[in-house]
Design an enzyme around this catalytic site. Structure first.
Site, PDB file in Angstrom:
ATOM      1  N   ARG A   2       0.787  -1.445   0.067  1.00  0.00           N
ATOM      2  CA  ARG A   2       0.022  -0.108   0.014  1.00  0.00           C
ATOM      3  C   ARG A   2       1.032   1.164   0.043  1.00  0.00           C
ATOM      4  O   ARG A   2       1.816   1.356   0.551  1.00  0.00           O
ATOM      5  CB  ARG A   2      -0.826   0.039   1.181  1.00  0.00           C
ATOM      6  CG  ARG A   2      -0.169  -0.009   2.475  1.00  0.00           C
ATOM      7  CD  ARG A   2      -1.050  -0.573   3.762  1.00  0.00           C
ATOM      8  NE  ARG A   2       0.099  -0.773   4.886  1.00  0.00           N
ATOM      9  CZ  ARG A   2       0.865  -1.854   4.622  1.00  0.00           C
ATOM     10  NH1 ARG A   2       1.100  -2.628   3.568  1.00  0.00           N
ATOM     11  NH2 ARG A   2       1.695  -2.064   5.512  1.00  0.00           N
ATOM     12  N   ARG A   6       3.311   5.810  -3.937  1.00  0.00           N
ATOM     13  CA  ARG A   6       3.676   7.519  -3.861  1.00  0.00           C
ATOM     14  C   ARG A   6       5.344   7.654  -3.798  1.00  0.00           C
ATOM     15  O   ARG A   6       5.755   8.889  -3.844  1.00  0.00           O
ATOM     16  CB  ARG A   6       3.111   7.891  -2.291  1.00  0.00           C
ATOM     17  CG  ARG A   6       3.892   7.412  -1.090  1.00  0.00           C
ATOM     18  CD  ARG A   6       3.510   8.056  -0.125  1.00  0.00           C
ATOM     19  NE  ARG A   6       2.445   7.559   0.872  1.00  0.00           N
ATOM     20  CZ  ARG A   6       2.318   7.854   2.180  1.00  0.00           C
ATOM     21  NH1 ARG A   6       3.127   8.750   2.709  1.00  0.00           N
ATOM     22  NH2 ARG A   6       1.363   7.200   2.637  1.00  0.00           N
ATOM     23  N   ARG A  15       1.114  13.177 -10.496  1.00  0.00           N
ATOM     24  CA  ARG A  15       0.447  14.119  -9.231  1.00  0.00           C
ATOM     25  C   ARG A  15       0.710  15.455  -9.476  1.00  0.00           C
ATOM     26  O   ARG A  15       0.128  16.413  -8.769  1.00  0.00           O
ATOM     27  CB  ARG A  15       1.132  13.601  -7.930  1.00  0.00           C
ATOM     28  CG  ARG A  15       0.347  12.454  -7.300  1.00  0.00           C
ATOM     29  CD  ARG A  15      -1.171  12.684  -6.823  1.00  0.00           C
ATOM     30  NE  ARG A  15      -0.818  13.380  -5.415  1.00  0.00           N
ATOM     31  CZ  ARG A  15      -0.803  14.633  -5.081  1.00  0.00           C
ATOM     32  NH1 ARG A  15      -1.538  15.739  -6.141  1.00  0.00           N
ATOM     33  NH2 ARG A  15      -0.744  15.102  -3.712  1.00  0.00           N
ATOM     34  N   ASP A  51      -8.399   5.341  -1.667  1.00  0.00           N
ATOM     35  CA  ASP A  51      -8.312   5.421  -0.287  1.00  0.00           C
ATOM     36  C   ASP A  51      -9.154   5.096   0.503  1.00  0.00           C
ATOM     37  O   ASP A  51     -10.419   5.138   0.127  1.00  0.00           O
ATOM     38  CB  ASP A  51      -7.772   7.089  -0.382  1.00  0.00           C
ATOM     39  CG  ASP A  51      -7.231   7.293   1.002  1.00  0.00           C
ATOM     40  OD1 ASP A  51      -5.984   7.095   1.183  1.00  0.00           O
ATOM     41  OD2 ASP A  51      -7.963   7.625   1.954  1.00  0.00           O
ATOM     42  N   TYR A 128     -11.562   8.377  11.701  1.00  0.00           N
ATOM     43  CA  TYR A 128     -11.253   9.327  10.985  1.00  0.00           C
ATOM     44  C   TYR A 128     -12.397  10.222  11.091  1.00  0.00           C
ATOM     45  O   TYR A 128     -12.771  11.569  11.322  1.00  0.00           O
ATOM     46  CB  TYR A 128     -11.225   9.233   9.480  1.00  0.00           C
ATOM     47  CG  TYR A 128      -9.579   8.643   9.377  1.00  0.00           C
ATOM     48  CD1 TYR A 128      -8.583   9.795   9.207  1.00  0.00           C
ATOM     49  CD2 TYR A 128      -9.225   7.575   9.131  1.00  0.00           C
ATOM     50  CE1 TYR A 128      -7.351   9.356   8.924  1.00  0.00           C
ATOM     51  CE2 TYR A 128      -7.878   7.294   8.744  1.00  0.00           C
ATOM     52  CZ  TYR A 128      -6.959   8.223   8.803  1.00  0.00           C
ATOM     53  OH  TYR A 128      -5.487   7.921   8.547  1.00  0.00           O
TER      54      TYR A 128
HETATM   55  O1  1CP Z   1       0.008   2.098  -3.281  1.00  0.00           O
HETATM   56  C1  1CP Z   1      -0.927   3.022  -3.071  1.00  0.00           C
HETATM   57  O2  1CP Z   1      -0.447   4.049  -3.445  1.00  0.00           O
HETATM   58  C2  1CP Z   1      -2.233   2.133  -3.135  1.00  0.00           C
HETATM   59  C3  1CP Z   1      -3.283   2.956  -2.779  1.00  0.00           C
HETATM   60  C4  1CP Z   1      -3.669   3.568  -1.232  1.00  0.00           C
HETATM   61  C5  1CP Z   1      -3.917   2.763  -0.134  1.00  0.00           C
HETATM   62  C6  1CP Z   1      -4.179   1.082  -0.071  1.00  0.00           C
HETATM   63  C7  1CP Z   1      -3.518   4.871  -0.904  1.00  0.00           C
HETATM   64  C8  1CP Z   1      -3.502   6.366  -1.743  1.00  0.00           C
HETATM   65  N1  1CP Z   1      -4.360   4.940   0.222  1.00  0.00           N
HETATM   66  C9  1CP Z   1      -4.474   3.662   0.847  1.00  0.00           C
HETATM   67  C10 1CP Z   1      -4.941   3.220   2.180  1.00  0.00           C
HETATM   68  C11 1CP Z   1      -4.989   4.010   3.364  1.00  0.00           C
HETATM   69  N2  1CP Z   1      -5.186   5.549   3.347  1.00  0.00           N
HETATM   70  C12 1CP Z   1      -4.536   3.968   4.767  1.00  0.00           C
HETATM   71  C13 1CP Z   1      -4.553   2.522   5.168  1.00  0.00           C
HETATM   72  C14 1CP Z   1      -3.087   1.808   5.052  1.00  0.00           C
HETATM   73  C15 1CP Z   1      -2.054   2.472   5.764  1.00  0.00           C
HETATM   74  O3  1CP Z   1      -2.232   2.491   7.107  1.00  0.00           O
HETATM   75  O4  1CP Z   1      -1.054   2.871   5.177  1.00  0.00           O
HETATM   76  C16 1CP Z   1      -4.995   4.901   5.332  1.00  0.00           C
HETATM   77  C17 1CP Z   1      -4.797   5.010   7.075  1.00  0.00           C
HETATM   78  C18 1CP Z   1      -4.908   6.015   4.722  1.00  0.00           C
HETATM   79  C19 1CP Z   1      -5.490   7.455   4.867  1.00  0.00           C
HETATM   80  C20 1CP Z   1      -4.443   8.372   4.364  1.00  0.00           C
HETATM   81  N3  1CP Z   1      -4.544   8.784   3.055  1.00  0.00           N
HETATM   82  C21 1CP Z   1      -3.413   8.984   4.735  1.00  0.00           C
HETATM   83  C22 1CP Z   1      -2.700   8.671   6.255  1.00  0.00           C
HETATM   84  C23 1CP Z   1      -3.058   9.859   7.005  1.00  0.00           C
HETATM   85  C24 1CP Z   1      -2.931   9.452   8.617  1.00  0.00           C
HETATM   86  O5  1CP Z   1      -3.870   9.847   9.403  1.00  0.00           O
HETATM   87  O6  1CP Z   1      -1.566   9.521   9.053  1.00  0.00           O
HETATM   88  C25 1CP Z   1      -2.758   9.705   3.784  1.00  0.00           C
HETATM   89  C26 1CP Z   1      -1.672  10.659   3.736  1.00  0.00           C
HETATM   90  C27 1CP Z   1      -3.618   9.416   2.619  1.00  0.00           C
HETATM   91  C28 1CP Z   1      -3.476  10.216   1.504  1.00  0.00           C
HETATM   92  C29 1CP Z   1      -2.858   9.115   0.395  1.00  0.00           C
HETATM   93  N4  1CP Z   1      -3.692   8.045  -0.018  1.00  0.00           N
HETATM   94  C30 1CP Z   1      -2.799   7.572  -1.145  1.00  0.00           C
HETATM   95  C31 1CP Z   1      -1.720   7.890  -1.414  1.00  0.00           C
HETATM   96  C32 1CP Z   1      -0.694   7.826  -2.160  1.00  0.00           C
HETATM   97  C33 1CP Z   1      -1.637   9.170  -0.517  1.00  0.00           C
HETATM   98  C34 1CP Z   1      -0.623  10.039  -0.449  1.00  0.00           C
HETATM   99  C35 1CP Z   1      -1.024  11.604  -0.909  1.00  0.00           C
HETATM  100  C36 1CP Z   1      -0.879  11.691  -2.136  1.00  0.00           C
HETATM  101  O7  1CP Z   1      -0.650  11.424  -3.243  1.00  0.00           O
HETATM  102  O8  1CP Z   1      -1.484  13.092  -2.478  1.00  0.00           O
END
Ligand code: 1CP
Length: 321
Positions: A2, A6, A15, A51, A128
């Site tokens: 996961r 990024r 992006r 997400d 959340y």
């Molecule tokens: O490889 C991939 O990019 C897969 C796609 C994916 C997945 C499986 C994204 C895209 N998000 C997730 C799951 C996700 N999102 C989880 C569960 C997995 C984990 O614990 O890592 C959680 C908790 C989130 C919530 C989330 N979304 C956060 C965490 C915030 C926090 O509370 O600490 C963040 C930073 C995001 C944004 C996000 N989602 C995905 C990406 C690549 C990003 C990064 C930002 C971006 O590209 O703008």
């Protein structure tokens, strides 16, 4: 893996032109981004680019993804009226694009590569909703659990019903496995997990049984594994805070394990990464059902070359005879 996407330059290039939500909501772009780690790193599965927060607007909870913070909800769910206003998600209406991406991915992954669909586990999505953003102490969540347990359980029932519908749509679209992300459940002790979370997580797994193999992902769960063992998943994902052998003794021989390299270890020299990967592989050797993975998402700034080298090393690894 996961959020592997990024750390890749080809993701960051995309992006520059589109927001993360735009990419997720556009199947052609989401499919491309889901395939990037497969192409560059050689991993065995593609996780659909989405997400965990995407279903929120369809439940009546709009949010924004804020740079450097993550999901932010302007009007968190805290009162009787907030919970009464929640709707059970209708995924085909609210986020049909996730199903479309999975269908496109299925016909575009190389032979032998699986497609993983996913959703948040009820606790992590609810946290959340209640906190309004990521939290360290989950004080508002715990205040609701302890102060208004009925309200908490009603909210969790709506969240669980939504998650079931959402994951069913993903299974129907062709996901080869379904992963439930309980990223923040390690904030709870076993007593609160058993009372406030487990009935809902169990309901989700029970409803999805038979659709696809089910993976229960969590972090900081070392003390929860004896409970999680009975939640109904086929695979439990553990992080680096517990040894794989210890995790297996707590989970029992019937469950497969996913994990558990520390993602921060990838910032060390390759030799140290290799030694740790070999320890995990040796711990898992001879047991049925191990998915080698990191214990949590790929950290920003991780070297793609180090990741590719790790994947190749795991593929080449053979137990010593
Ligand atoms: O490889 C991939 O990019 C897969 C796609 C994916 C997945 C499986 C994204 C895209 N998000 C997730 C799951 C996700 N999102 C989880 C569960 C997995 C984990 O614990 O890592 C959680 C908790 C989130 C919530 C989330 N979304 C956060 C965490 C915030 C926090 O509370 O600490 C963040 C930073 C995001 C944004 C996000 N989602 C995905 C990406 C690549 C990003 C990064 C930002 C971006 O590209 O703008």
């Amino acid at each position: 893996m996961r959020q592997a996407g990024r750390s890749l330059p080809e993701y960051r290039a995309l992006r520059e032109k589109h927001s993360m939500l735009e990419i997720a909501r556009t199947p052609e772009l989401a499919t491309e981004v889901s395939l990037q780690p497969v192409r560059r790193l050689g991993v065995d599965a593609a996780i659909v680019f989405a997400d965990i927060t995407l279903p929120l607007p369809g439940m009546g909870v709009p949010f924004e993804l804020t740079e450097g913070v993550g999901p932010v909800i302007e009007h968190p769910v805290r009162t009787e009226a907030d919970v009464a206003a929640l709707r059970v998600l209708r995924p085909e209406e609210a986020l049909p694009y996730v199903g479309e991406t999975i269908r496109a991915l299925r016909s575009n992954v190389p032979a032998g590569v699986d497609v993983i669909g996913f959703a948040a586990a009820p606790f992590t999505l609810a946290s959340y909703m209640v906190e309004g953003r990521g939290s360290r102490d989950f004080a508002r969540v715990k205040a609701m659990m302890l102060g208004a347990p009925d309200l908490w359980h009603r909210m969790m029932a709506t969240v669980s019903a939504s998650t079931i519908a959402y994951l069913r749509m993903q299974a129907e679209a062709g996901a080869d496995a379904l992963q439930l992300f309980d990223s923040w459940v390690g904030a709870l002790g076993p007593r609160d997990y058993a009372e406030f979370v487990q009935p809902h997580t169990r309901a989700v797994f029970a409803a999805l049984r038979g659709t696809a193999p089910l993976i229960h992902f969590g972090t900081g769960t070392a003390t929860l594994l004896p409970l999680m063992r009975a939640d109904g998943a086929d695979v439990v994902s553990v992080d680096w805070r517990i040894g794989l052998g210890d995790a297996w003794s707590l989970l029992g021989p019937d469950l497969a394990i996913q994990g558990n390299l520390d993602p921060a270890a990838l910032f060390g020299p390759w030799e140290a990464v290799r030694v740790r990967a070999d320890e995990i592989l040796a711990d898992a050797a001879g047991r049925p059902g191990h998915i080698f993975n990191l214990g949590h998402g790929v950290l920003p700034g991780t070297s793609p070359d180090q990741l590719a080298r790790l994947v190749a090393h795991v593929h080449e690894w053979r137990p010593r005879s």
